[in-house]
Design a protein around this motif. Structure first.
Motif, PDB file in Angstrom:
ATOM      1  N   GLU A  44       9.059 -10.375  -8.574  1.00 44.86           N
ATOM      2  CA  GLU A  44       8.074 -10.331  -9.658  1.00 44.86           C
ATOM      3  C   GLU A  44       7.506  -8.922  -9.806  1.00 44.86           C
ATOM      4  O   GLU A  44       7.335  -8.431 -10.930  1.00 44.86           O
ATOM      5  CB  GLU A  44       6.953 -11.330  -9.383  1.00 44.86           C
ATOM      6  CG  GLU A  44       5.813 -11.309 -10.396  1.00 44.86           C
ATOM      7  CD  GLU A  44       6.229 -11.713 -11.803  1.00 44.86           C
ATOM      8  OE1 GLU A  44       5.428 -11.497 -12.729  1.00 44.86           O
ATOM      9  OE2 GLU A  44       7.359 -12.224 -11.980  1.00 44.86           O
ATOM     10  N   ASN A  45       7.224  -8.255  -8.708  1.00 43.66           N
ATOM     11  CA  ASN A  45       6.740  -6.875  -8.782  1.00 43.66           C
ATOM     12  C   ASN A  45       7.764  -5.979  -9.458  1.00 43.66           C
ATOM     13  O   ASN A  45       7.431  -5.174 -10.336  1.00 43.66           O
ATOM     14  CB  ASN A  45       6.436  -6.344  -7.379  1.00 43.66           C
ATOM     15  CG  ASN A  45       5.274  -7.065  -6.725  1.00 43.66           C
ATOM     16  OD1 ASN A  45       4.439  -7.673  -7.388  1.00 43.66           O
ATOM     17  ND2 ASN A  45       5.209  -7.005  -5.407  1.00 43.66           N
ATOM     18  N   TRP A  46       9.035  -6.095  -9.030  1.00 45.53           N
ATOM     19  CA  TRP A  46      10.086  -5.268  -9.615  1.00 45.53           C
ATOM     20  C   TRP A  46      10.235  -5.548 -11.105  1.00 45.53           C
ATOM     21  O   TRP A  46      10.373  -4.625 -11.912  1.00 45.53           O
ATOM     22  CB  TRP A  46      11.416  -5.518  -8.918  1.00 45.53           C
ATOM     23  CG  TRP A  46      12.553  -4.891  -9.666  1.00 45.53           C
ATOM     24  CD1 TRP A  46      12.894  -3.562  -9.694  1.00 45.53           C
ATOM     25  CD2 TRP A  46      13.465  -5.536 -10.559  1.00 45.53           C
ATOM     26  NE1 TRP A  46      13.960  -3.351 -10.539  1.00 45.53           N
ATOM     27  CE2 TRP A  46      14.331  -4.548 -11.080  1.00 45.53           C
ATOM     28  CE3 TRP A  46      13.635  -6.862 -10.963  1.00 45.53           C
ATOM     29  CZ2 TRP A  46      15.357  -4.853 -11.986  1.00 45.53           C
ATOM     30  CZ3 TRP A  46      14.655  -7.155 -11.866  1.00 45.53           C
ATOM     31  CH2 TRP A  46      15.493  -6.152 -12.364  1.00 45.53           C
ATOM     32  N   ARG A  47      10.207  -6.832 -11.481  1.00 49.45           N
ATOM     33  CA  ARG A  47      10.374  -7.193 -12.898  1.00 49.45           C
ATOM     34  C   ARG A  47       9.309  -6.531 -13.760  1.00 49.45           C
ATOM     35  O   ARG A  47       9.614  -5.978 -14.825  1.00 49.45           O
ATOM     36  CB  ARG A  47      10.296  -8.713 -13.046  1.00 49.45           C
ATOM     37  CG  ARG A  47      10.512  -9.217 -14.473  1.00 49.45           C
ATOM     38  CD  ARG A  47      10.190 -10.687 -14.592  1.00 49.45           C
ATOM     39  NE  ARG A  47       8.767 -10.952 -14.381  1.00 49.45           N
ATOM     40  CZ  ARG A  47       7.836 -10.717 -15.303  1.00 49.45           C
ATOM     41  NH1 ARG A  47       8.160 -10.200 -16.483  1.00 49.45           N
ATOM     42  NH2 ARG A  47       6.574 -10.995 -15.048  1.00 49.45           N
ATOM     43  N   ARG A  48       8.070  -6.532 -13.295  1.00 51.27           N
ATOM     44  CA  ARG A  48       6.984  -5.958 -14.084  1.00 51.27           C
ATOM     45  C   ARG A  48       7.072  -4.433 -14.118  1.00 51.27           C
ATOM     46  O   ARG A  48       6.834  -3.814 -15.167  1.00 51.27           O
ATOM     47  CB  ARG A  48       5.639  -6.407 -13.515  1.00 51.27           C
ATOM     48  CG  ARG A  48       5.389  -7.907 -13.650  1.00 51.27           C
ATOM     49  CD  ARG A  48       3.971  -8.249 -13.281  1.00 51.27           C
ATOM     50  NE  ARG A  48       3.019  -7.613 -14.194  1.00 51.27           N
ATOM     51  CZ  ARG A  48       1.743  -7.409 -13.906  1.00 51.27           C
ATOM     52  NH1 ARG A  48       1.262  -7.744 -12.717  1.00 51.27           N
ATOM     53  NH2 ARG A  48       0.948  -6.837 -14.789  1.00 51.27           N
ATOM     54  N   VAL A  49       7.381  -3.825 -12.972  1.00 49.20           N
ATOM     55  CA  VAL A  49       7.519  -2.365 -12.934  1.00 49.20           C
ATOM     56  C   VAL A  49       8.664  -1.928 -13.840  1.00 49.20           C
ATOM     57  O   VAL A  49       8.541  -0.962 -14.604  1.00 49.20           O
ATOM     58  CB  VAL A  49       7.737  -1.875 -11.493  1.00 49.20           C
ATOM     59  CG1 VAL A  49       8.082  -0.390 -11.483  1.00 49.20           C
ATOM     60  CG2 VAL A  49       6.501  -2.127 -10.643  1.00 49.20           C
ATOM     61  N   ALA A  50       9.798  -2.644 -13.775  1.00 50.90           N
ATOM     62  CA  ALA A  50      10.962  -2.296 -14.596  1.00 50.90           C
ATOM     63  C   ALA A  50      10.671  -2.455 -16.079  1.00 50.90           C
ATOM     64  O   ALA A  50      11.253  -1.759 -16.918  1.00 50.90           O
ATOM     65  CB  ALA A  50      12.158  -3.160 -14.201  1.00 50.90           C
ATOM     66  N   LEU A  58       2.116   1.186 -12.543  1.00 52.56           N
ATOM     67  CA  LEU A  58       2.186   0.803 -11.136  1.00 52.56           C
ATOM     68  C   LEU A  58       0.815   0.388 -10.599  1.00 52.56           C
ATOM     69  O   LEU A  58       0.709  -0.555  -9.802  1.00 52.56           O
ATOM     70  CB  LEU A  58       2.748   1.964 -10.308  1.00 52.56           C
ATOM     71  CG  LEU A  58       3.264   1.608  -8.908  1.00 52.56           C
ATOM     72  CD1 LEU A  58       4.471   0.689  -8.997  1.00 52.56           C
ATOM     73  CD2 LEU A  58       3.631   2.875  -8.142  1.00 52.56           C
ATOM     74  N   THR A  59      -0.238   1.075 -11.038  1.00 44.37           N
ATOM     75  CA  THR A  59      -1.579   0.734 -10.548  1.00 44.37           C
ATOM     76  C   THR A  59      -1.966  -0.684 -10.963  1.00 44.37           C
ATOM     77  O   THR A  59      -2.607  -1.411 -10.188  1.00 44.37           O
ATOM     78  CB  THR A  59      -2.618   1.720 -11.088  1.00 44.37           C
ATOM     79  OG1 THR A  59      -2.498   1.813 -12.531  1.00 44.37           O
ATOM     80  CG2 THR A  59      -2.416   3.103 -10.486  1.00 44.37           C
ATOM     81  N   GLU A  99       0.824  -1.212   0.000  1.00 43.12           N
ATOM     82  CA  GLU A  99       0.000   0.000   0.000  1.00 43.12           C
ATOM     83  C   GLU A  99       0.857   1.261   0.000  1.00 43.12           C
ATOM     84  O   GLU A  99       0.499   2.256  -0.633  1.00 43.12           O
ATOM     85  CB  GLU A  99      -0.937  -0.003   1.206  1.00 43.12           C
ATOM     86  CG  GLU A  99      -2.097  -0.966   1.094  1.00 43.12           C
ATOM     87  CD  GLU A  99      -2.937  -0.701  -0.156  1.00 43.12           C
ATOM     88  OE1 GLU A  99      -3.259   0.471  -0.419  1.00 43.12           O
ATOM     89  OE2 GLU A  99      -3.247  -1.675  -0.861  1.00 43.12           O
ATOM     90  N   ARG A 100       1.990   1.236   0.720  1.00 45.44           N
ATOM     91  CA  ARG A 100       2.834   2.438   0.755  1.00 45.44           C
ATOM     92  C   ARG A 100       3.963   2.384  -0.278  1.00 45.44           C
ATOM     93  O   ARG A 100       4.856   3.237  -0.274  1.00 45.44           O
ATOM     94  CB  ARG A 100       3.396   2.642   2.157  1.00 45.44           C
ATOM     95  CG  ARG A 100       4.332   1.568   2.659  1.00 45.44           C
ATOM     96  CD  ARG A 100       4.882   1.914   4.045  1.00 45.44           C
ATOM     97  NE  ARG A 100       5.821   0.905   4.499  1.00 45.44           N
ATOM     98  CZ  ARG A 100       5.483  -0.182   5.190  1.00 45.44           C
ATOM     99  NH1 ARG A 100       4.208  -0.386   5.517  1.00 45.44           N
ATOM    100  NH2 ARG A 100       6.393  -1.062   5.559  1.00 45.44           N
ATOM    101  N   CYS A 101       3.883   1.382  -1.172  1.00 46.45           N
ATOM    102  CA  CYS A 101       4.891   1.229  -2.235  1.00 46.45           C
ATOM    103  C   CYS A 101       6.308   1.180  -1.663  1.00 46.45           C
ATOM    104  O   CYS A 101       7.228   1.825  -2.174  1.00 46.45           O
ATOM    105  CB  CYS A 101       4.771   2.346  -3.267  1.00 46.45           C
ATOM    106  SG  CYS A 101       3.231   2.278  -4.227  1.00 46.45           S
ATOM    107  N   ASP A 102       6.465   0.418  -0.607  1.00 43.65           N
ATOM    108  CA  ASP A 102       7.775   0.229   0.004  1.00 43.65           C
ATOM    109  C   ASP A 102       8.706  -0.420  -1.020  1.00 43.65           C
ATOM    110  O   ASP A 102       8.368  -1.463  -1.593  1.00 43.65           O
ATOM    111  CB  ASP A 102       7.635  -0.673   1.234  1.00 43.65           C
ATOM    112  CG  ASP A 102       8.911  -0.764   2.052  1.00 43.65           C
ATOM    113  OD1 ASP A 102      10.007  -0.646   1.479  1.00 43.65           O
ATOM    114  OD2 ASP A 102       8.799  -0.966   3.273  1.00 43.65           O
ATOM    115  N   PRO A 103       9.874   0.159  -1.285  1.00 45.64           N
ATOM    116  CA  PRO A 103      10.786  -0.424  -2.279  1.00 45.64           C
ATOM    117  C   PRO A 103      11.124  -1.886  -2.031  1.00 45.64           C
ATOM    118  O   PRO A 103      11.380  -2.639  -2.973  1.00 45.64           O
ATOM    119  CB  PRO A 103      12.032   0.461  -2.158  1.00 45.64           C
ATOM    120  CG  PRO A 103      11.508   1.775  -1.705  1.00 45.64           C
ATOM    121  CD  PRO A 103      10.384   1.444  -0.764  1.00 45.64           C
ATOM    122  N   VAL A 104      11.104  -2.319  -0.760  1.00 51.77           N
ATOM    123  CA  VAL A 104      11.478  -3.697  -0.466  1.00 51.77           C
ATOM    124  C   VAL A 104      10.452  -4.684  -1.017  1.00 51.77           C
ATOM    125  O   VAL A 104      10.765  -5.858  -1.197  1.00 51.77           O
ATOM    126  CB  VAL A 104      11.667  -3.890   1.061  1.00 51.77           C
ATOM    127  CG1 VAL A 104      10.352  -4.038   1.770  1.00 51.77           C
ATOM    128  CG2 VAL A 104      12.583  -5.086   1.343  1.00 51.77           C
TER     129      VAL A 104
END
Length: 231
Positions: A191-197, A202-203, A117-122
Motif C-alpha cells: 500500500e505504501n509503494w502504491r501510493r508513492v508510485a 512521501l511526507t 522512519e528510515r524509509c527502508d525500501p522494504v
C-alpha cells in the motif's frame, strides 16, 4: 541490437584479518559475485524489460558462462529476487535478537516502525527513482510475483520457528501467527509503494503509513495473543 548493461566493476578484495579463515574470504567473494550478477541482470531488465532479456544475455553482460550463472541462481526470477535475500529471515532475526523483556510482536512492531522512519525500501516508503523502478519491475512481472511467494513462505517458516522458541506453544499455532504477521507487513508495504508510485508526497504517505501500521499491529495483538504477551 542485443541488450547491454555495464558490468559492475570488481571490488577490491577485503583484507583478511590476521586470524581469519580462508573460508571467510571465499564466502565474501561468493556473496559479492552474487550481488554483481544480480545487479547486472536488474539493470538489463529495467532498461529492456524482463521478458525481453535472456539469461544468456545476462551471463554475457556479467562476464560469466550460462552454466556458471545457473550455479549462482536457480532461475531467471531469482536474479531479481536476490535483493530480498537478506530480508527472507529478517522477521525471525528480529524476534531472536529482541530484549528479554520484549514480546515477539512488540519487537516486530518496533522494527517495522523503525523501517518507516528510515524509509527502508522494504516498507514501500521510498521514492528514490531506482527503488520505484525496481518495484514496478517486480510487481509488474507475473512470474516475479509468483516467485516472490516462495520467499514469503520461507519467511513464514523461519518466523514460526523463532516464535516457537520465543514463546512456546504448538508449531501450527506459531505458523498461523507467522502467516498473519508476514501478510500484514507485505500488505502495508504494498500500500505504501502504491501510493508513492502514484505520486503522493512521501511526507503524507509516511504519516498515513505509521497510523496504518499502528492499527494493523493492534489487530494482530487480538489474533496472535501468545506472541503479544509474556506468556
Amino acid at each position: 541490437m542485443k541488450p547491454t548493461a555495464p558490468t559492475p566493476p570488481d571490488a577490491p578484495d577485503a583484507p583478511d584479518a590476521p586470524d581469519a579463515p580462508a573460508g571467510g574470504l571465499r564466502e565474501r567473494k561468493k556473496q559479492r559475485r552474487y550481488a554483481e550478477i544480480s545487479e547486472t541482470a536488474i539493470a538489463l531488465f529495467l532498461a529492456h524489460g524482463f521478458e525481453k532479456v535472456s539469461v544468456a544475455q545476462v551471463a554475457e553482460a556479467a562476464e560469466v558462462s550460462k552454466p556458471t550463472l545457473f550455479r549462482y541462481f536457480a532461475s531467471k526470477e531469482d536474479l531479481v529476487l536476490h535483493r530480498f535475500a537478506d530480508h527472507e529471515d529478517e522477521a525471525a532475526r528480529v524476534v531472536a535478537a529482541r530484549p528479554a523483556d520484549t514480546t515477539a510482536l512488540d519487537a516486530l512492531h518496533a522494527h517495522f516502525l523503525a523501517g518507516l522512519e528510515r524509509c527502508d525500501p522494504v516498507t514501500g516508503l521510498n521514492d528514490a527513482p531506482g527503488v520505484l523502478a525496481f518495484h514496478r519491475l517486480l510487481y509488474g512481472t507475473p512470474s516475479l510475483v509468483a516467485r516472490l511467494y516462495g520467499y514469503q513462505d520461507r519467511s513464514e517458516q523461519a518466523l514460526a520457528a523463532a516464535l516457537t522458541t520465543a514463546h512456546g506453544g504448538p508449531p501450527l499455532q506459531a505458523r498461523l501467527a507467522a502467516g498473519q504477521i508476514i501478510a500484514v507487513q507485505r500488505i502495508l508495504a504494498e500500500e505504501n509503494w502504491r501510493r508513492v508510485a502514484a505520486g503522493t508526497p512521501l511526507t503524507e504517505v509516511h504519516a498515513d503509513a505509521v497510523r496504518a501500521a499502528q492499527d494493523a499491529f493492534a489487530q494482530l495483538r487480538s489474533g496472535v495473543g501468545r506472541y503479544a504477551s509474556g506468556a
